[in-house]
Design an enzyme around this catalytic site. Structure first.
Site, PDB file in Angstrom:
ATOM      1  N   HIS A 518      -3.516  -4.349   0.327  1.00  0.00           N
ATOM      2  CA  HIS A 518      -3.001  -3.760   1.570  1.00  0.00           C
ATOM      3  C   HIS A 518      -3.543  -4.509   2.786  1.00  0.00           C
ATOM      4  O   HIS A 518      -3.720  -3.926   3.863  1.00  0.00           O
ATOM      5  CB  HIS A 518      -3.382  -2.266   1.647  1.00  0.00           C
ATOM      6  CG  HIS A 518      -2.750  -1.443   0.564  1.00  0.00           C
ATOM      7  ND1 HIS A 518      -3.091  -0.142   0.310  1.00  0.00           N
ATOM      8  CD2 HIS A 518      -1.783  -1.761  -0.334  1.00  0.00           C
ATOM      9  CE1 HIS A 518      -2.362   0.311  -0.709  1.00  0.00           C
ATOM     10  NE2 HIS A 518      -1.573  -0.652  -1.110  1.00  0.00           N
TER      11      HIS A 518
HETATM   12  P1  FAD Z   1       5.923  -9.536   2.722  1.00  0.00           P
HETATM   13  O1  FAD Z   1       6.691  -8.440   2.101  1.00  0.00           O
HETATM   14  O2  FAD Z   1       4.975 -10.287   1.870  1.00  0.00           O
HETATM   15  O3  FAD Z   1       7.011 -10.512   3.348  1.00  0.00           O
HETATM   16  C1  FAD Z   1       6.751 -11.799   3.783  1.00  0.00           C
HETATM   17  C2  FAD Z   1       7.874 -12.694   3.268  1.00  0.00           C
HETATM   18  O4  FAD Z   1       7.851 -13.877   4.038  1.00  0.00           O
HETATM   19  C3  FAD Z   1       7.685 -13.093   1.808  1.00  0.00           C
HETATM   20  O5  FAD Z   1       8.881 -12.857   1.109  1.00  0.00           O
HETATM   21  C4  FAD Z   1       7.350 -14.581   1.889  1.00  0.00           C
HETATM   22  O6  FAD Z   1       7.823 -15.324   0.800  1.00  0.00           O
HETATM   23  C5  FAD Z   1       8.029 -14.985   3.187  1.00  0.00           C
HETATM   24  N1  FAD Z   1       7.416 -16.138   3.866  1.00  0.00           N
HETATM   25  C6  FAD Z   1       6.106 -16.316   4.152  1.00  0.00           C
HETATM   26  N2  FAD Z   1       5.930 -17.484   4.809  1.00  0.00           N
HETATM   27  C7  FAD Z   1       7.165 -18.035   4.957  1.00  0.00           C
HETATM   28  C8  FAD Z   1       7.628 -19.249   5.542  1.00  0.00           C
HETATM   29  N3  FAD Z   1       6.792 -20.121   6.127  1.00  0.00           N
HETATM   30  N4  FAD Z   1       8.965 -19.524   5.494  1.00  0.00           N
HETATM   31  C9  FAD Z   1       9.841 -18.639   4.921  1.00  0.00           C
HETATM   32  N5  FAD Z   1       9.436 -17.488   4.334  1.00  0.00           N
HETATM   33  C10 FAD Z   1       8.121 -17.190   4.364  1.00  0.00           C
HETATM   34  N6  FAD Z   1       2.195  -1.072  -0.887  1.00  0.00           N
HETATM   35  C11 FAD Z   1       2.585   0.200  -1.117  1.00  0.00           C
HETATM   36  O7  FAD Z   1       2.956   0.914  -0.177  1.00  0.00           O
HETATM   37  N7  FAD Z   1       2.544   0.726  -2.368  1.00  0.00           N
HETATM   38  C12 FAD Z   1       2.079   0.020  -3.453  1.00  0.00           C
HETATM   39  O8  FAD Z   1       2.076   0.543  -4.552  1.00  0.00           O
HETATM   40  C13 FAD Z   1       1.650  -1.316  -3.232  1.00  0.00           C
HETATM   41  N8  FAD Z   1       1.153  -2.077  -4.245  1.00  0.00           N
HETATM   42  C14 FAD Z   1       0.941  -3.409  -4.040  1.00  0.00           C
HETATM   43  C15 FAD Z   1       0.680  -4.239  -5.145  1.00  0.00           C
HETATM   44  C16 FAD Z   1       0.644  -5.620  -4.963  1.00  0.00           C
HETATM   45  C17 FAD Z   1       0.379  -6.498  -6.149  1.00  0.00           C
HETATM   46  C18 FAD Z   1       0.856  -6.193  -3.669  1.00  0.00           C
HETATM   47  C19 FAD Z   1       0.825  -7.690  -3.454  1.00  0.00           C
HETATM   48  C20 FAD Z   1       1.077  -5.364  -2.568  1.00  0.00           C
HETATM   49  C21 FAD Z   1       1.125  -3.987  -2.747  1.00  0.00           C
HETATM   50  N9  FAD Z   1       1.425  -3.150  -1.683  1.00  0.00           N
HETATM   51  C22 FAD Z   1       1.755  -1.844  -1.910  1.00  0.00           C
HETATM   52  C23 FAD Z   1       1.441  -3.653  -0.298  1.00  0.00           C
HETATM   53  C24 FAD Z   1       2.833  -3.913   0.273  1.00  0.00           C
HETATM   54  O9  FAD Z   1       3.727  -4.336  -0.734  1.00  0.00           O
HETATM   55  C25 FAD Z   1       2.701  -4.956   1.396  1.00  0.00           C
HETATM   56  O10 FAD Z   1       1.785  -4.491   2.354  1.00  0.00           O
HETATM   57  C26 FAD Z   1       4.009  -5.237   2.088  1.00  0.00           C
HETATM   58  O11 FAD Z   1       4.998  -5.532   1.131  1.00  0.00           O
HETATM   59  C27 FAD Z   1       3.833  -6.404   3.071  1.00  0.00           C
HETATM   60  O12 FAD Z   1       5.019  -6.582   3.781  1.00  0.00           O
HETATM   61  P2  FAD Z   1       5.235  -7.774   4.856  1.00  0.00           P
HETATM   62  O13 FAD Z   1       6.626  -7.676   5.371  1.00  0.00           O
HETATM   63  O14 FAD Z   1       4.137  -7.722   5.831  1.00  0.00           O
HETATM   64  O15 FAD Z   1       5.087  -9.073   3.991  1.00  0.00           O
END
Ligand code: FAD
Length: 583
Positions: A518
């Site tokens: 997280h």
């Molecule tokens: P992300 O969803 O990671 O999105 C970022 C995206 O940007 C990715 O697809 C990446 O590939 C892309 N990207 C990055 N850099 C670039 C670039 N330079 N060019 C193009 N694309 C790029 N949360 C819950 O609420 N419940 C759970 O049960 C839970 N379990 C988890 C278990 C795991 C193993 C993980 C990893 C996370 C978990 N989380 C959970 C946390 C939650 O999933 C994350 O906090 C959330 O998905 C993050 O969202 P975000 O939009 O910030 O980033």
């Protein structure tokens, strides 16, 4: 005759199985998704320009793109591939296998924070929702108020997400035992099935449906306007392009990205005052991309020969990760697989969750430890050249000497909310695909450690409740010291262990800390972005994702990160169109 009725029976059985398997399964064929094209196809449409270019098709990027495309031309650039057709993403039972995939196109990219904790970040359309444990729980009202969000719009945006991807779990036995154990241990009242973040014990939502099929943020793209929405996969953005003119702020006008063949591509905004590049690349990717593009602390940029677009002291600062510690509880028979469904929300800001039974499926990697396992998410996801050989050797040695029975069981997890210990993110190089150096400083602040100890004591209380010891007669026979000892031996972080780990809860916390993934921060509101997520000191540039949070929302963040994508999409449309936005 007998044969023929057997045939009919068989056909009925197959039909019933088909109905069950297809229930609630929205795959790319049944969803009305926009075409998901490879990045190299962009050269054929080079002259197109866009109202919005969104970097990162993740948890917030997908709902944001879908919403903005209702009225404007949107280009969504995702560095990973499609989640559809990947069984390791789609099925709950493969949660660990997905995280263990360390191939270059894996949806999960491993990294090790400088604290010695093995971690993972998403690399796939749908982002973290494709590789996570699925638990869905909203932020509380206080979080929404502190964020300065419009509560009415928040209350419309959560259901928009929920009706598309969220389900109630068929609660697994291990999760039901935790629920009852929490209540008996005094983590009350029981709040039933609820998405809300309220003190006590509850069962939350999940993005896995009743058949164990995962619904991800990528599914939310089906709510967009396909005529306005262009999605490119394997499009790795390595620079935001700025227009620099004297007396004006640097203005984002486009991005530079690499396609799946390593070819260089550029995409530009329509020349309108309100066109924007929106970075939704996650808590690691967003600060990393700002730095690579020349927005960050001057000293940090010059170290890597990056031309300074804007000196912005706080980029990469204030990185936090909620420390998690877990206690392994052996059971007579392997419990049914389960990821998080139940949570105990204590008044001390410690959340108790659980996982079970990831060691017995046919596909399973031998003897792994479910959510905490080296095989599932942690050690094995790290490219070999980043592993500490000594740590790997020691881990394997320790593990081989463990009795097999200790792999039959489940975990109870303790996560602390709003850690006061924070760290930072700095570049290692200027490649957007490599991992930066991230430090979280787990338990640097004594209050975080105190709360961890409270969490472990709560787990001890749960272990000794009638409910739990009836459920795990085998586990309950073990004194806490023995359980902690087993948990220490099986732990896979790279932190040196101490002889008093099983007798001092403080030492246990420090030495066995792992992540619940997280992590957040790096582009805080008020420091890097303003209240509307515009990058301070620039124009045409916002960051919308978990990197803007200074604490993780709710018990688990994905609900609020998806909600935020929808919320900000609607807000931007209303800013431009007022009532005519019609969303
Ligand atoms: P992300 O969803 O990671 O999105 C970022 C995206 O940007 C990715 O697809 C990446 O590939 C892309 N990207 C990055 N850099 C670039 C670039 N330079 N060019 C193009 N694309 C790029 N949360 C819950 O609420 N419940 C759970 O049960 C839970 N379990 C988890 C278990 C795991 C193993 C993980 C990893 C996370 C978990 N989380 C959970 C946390 C939650 O999933 C994350 O906090 C959330 O998905 C993050 O969202 P975000 O939009 O910030 O980033």
């Amino acid at each position: 005759m007998a044969l023929s009725s057997g045939g009919v029976f068989f056909k009925i059985l197959v039909f019933l199985c088909f109905i069950r398997l297809s229930q609630g399964r929205n795959n790319s064929a049944t969803l009305d998704l926009p075409p998901l094209r490879k990045a190299s196809s962009f050269s054929e449409m080079q002259h197109d320009t866009y109202d919005y270019i969104i970097v990162g098709g993740g948890t917030s990027g997908c709902p944001l793109a879908a919403t903005l495309s209702k009225k404007y031309k949107v280009l969504l650039l995702e560095r990973g591939g499609s989640p559809y057709g990947n069984r390791n993403i789609s099925y709950l039972e493969n949660f660990h296998i997905c995280l263990a995939d360390e191939s270059p196109n894996s949806p999960s990219q491993g990294f090790i924070s400088t604290d010695g904790v093995i971690n993972a970040r998403a690399r796939v359309l749908g982002g973290g929702t494709c590789i996570n444990a699925g638990f869905y729980s909203r932020a509380n009202q206080r979080f929404v108020q502190d964020a300065g969000w419009d509560e009415e719009l928040v209350n419309q945006s959560y259901p928009w997400v929920e009706e598309r991807v969220v389900h109630w779990p068929n609660i697994a036995p291990w999760q039901a035992a935790l629920r009852d154990g929490l209540l008996e241990a005094g983590v009350s009242p029981y709040n039933g099935y609820s998405y809300d973040h309220i003190s006590g014990t509850k069962v939350g939502g999940t993005i896995f449906d009743e058949t164990g099929y995962r619904h991800t943020a990528a599914d939310l793209l089906a709510a967009g306007n396909p005529a306005n929405l262009r999605v490119l996969l394997h499009a790795s953005v390595n620079k935001i392009i700025f227009e620099m003119s004297k007396g004006h702020r640097p203005s984002a006008i486009g991005v530079q990205f690499k396609d799946e063949n390593g070819g260089d591509q550029q995409a530009f905004l329509i020349q309108k005052r309100r066109s924007e590049v929106i970075v939704s690349a996650g808590a690691i990717g967003s600060p990393q991309l700002l730095l690579i593009s020349g927005i960050g602390p001057r000293s940090e940029l010059t170290k890597h020969n990056i031309s300074v677009v804007l000196h912005s002291e706080h980029v990469g600062k204030g990185m936090s990760d909620n420390p998690m510690n877990s206690v392994f509880i052996p059971t007579e028979n392997p419990p049914k697989q389960s990821l998080i469904e139940t949570v105990g929300i204590t008044d001390d800001g410690v959340f108790i969750e659980a996982s079970s039974g990831f060691s017995q499926t046919a596909d399973s990697i031998h003897c792994h430890h479910g959510i905490m396992s080296a095989e599932i998410g942690q050690l094995s996801t790290i490219p070999p050249n980043q592993r500490s050989l000594e740590a790997v050797r020691k881990y394997v040695q320790n593990k081989n000497s463990l009795p097999k029975e200790v792999f039959h069981g489940g975990f109870i997890l303790s996560k602390i909310d709003g850690p006061l210990s924070t760290g930072n993110l700095v570049l290692v190089d200027t490649d957007a695909n490599s991992n930066p150096n991230v430090t979280f400083n787990y338990f640097k602040h004594p209050q975080d450690l105190r709360r961890c100890v409270y969490g472990i004591k709560t787990i001890e209380r749960i272990m000794h409740t009638n409910t739990f010891s009836n459920f795990t007669p085998k586990g309950a026979q073990y004194p806490m010291e023995k359980l902690l000892n087993m948990s220490v031996t099986a732990n896979i972080n790279l932190i040196p262990k101490h002889t008093d780990d099983s007798t001092s809860f403080e030492q246990f916390c420090k030495d066995t800390v792992v992540t619940i993934w997280h992590y957040h921060g790096g582009c805080h509101v008020g420091k890097v972005v303003d209240q509307n997520y515009r990058v301070i000191g620039t124009s045409g540039l916002r960051v919308i994702d978990g990197s803007t949070f200074s604490r993780s929302p709710g018990t688990n963040p994905q609900a609020t990160v998806m909600m935020m994508g929808r919320y900000m999409g609607v807000k931007i449309l209303r800013e431009r169109l007022g009532r005519a936005a019609g969303v």
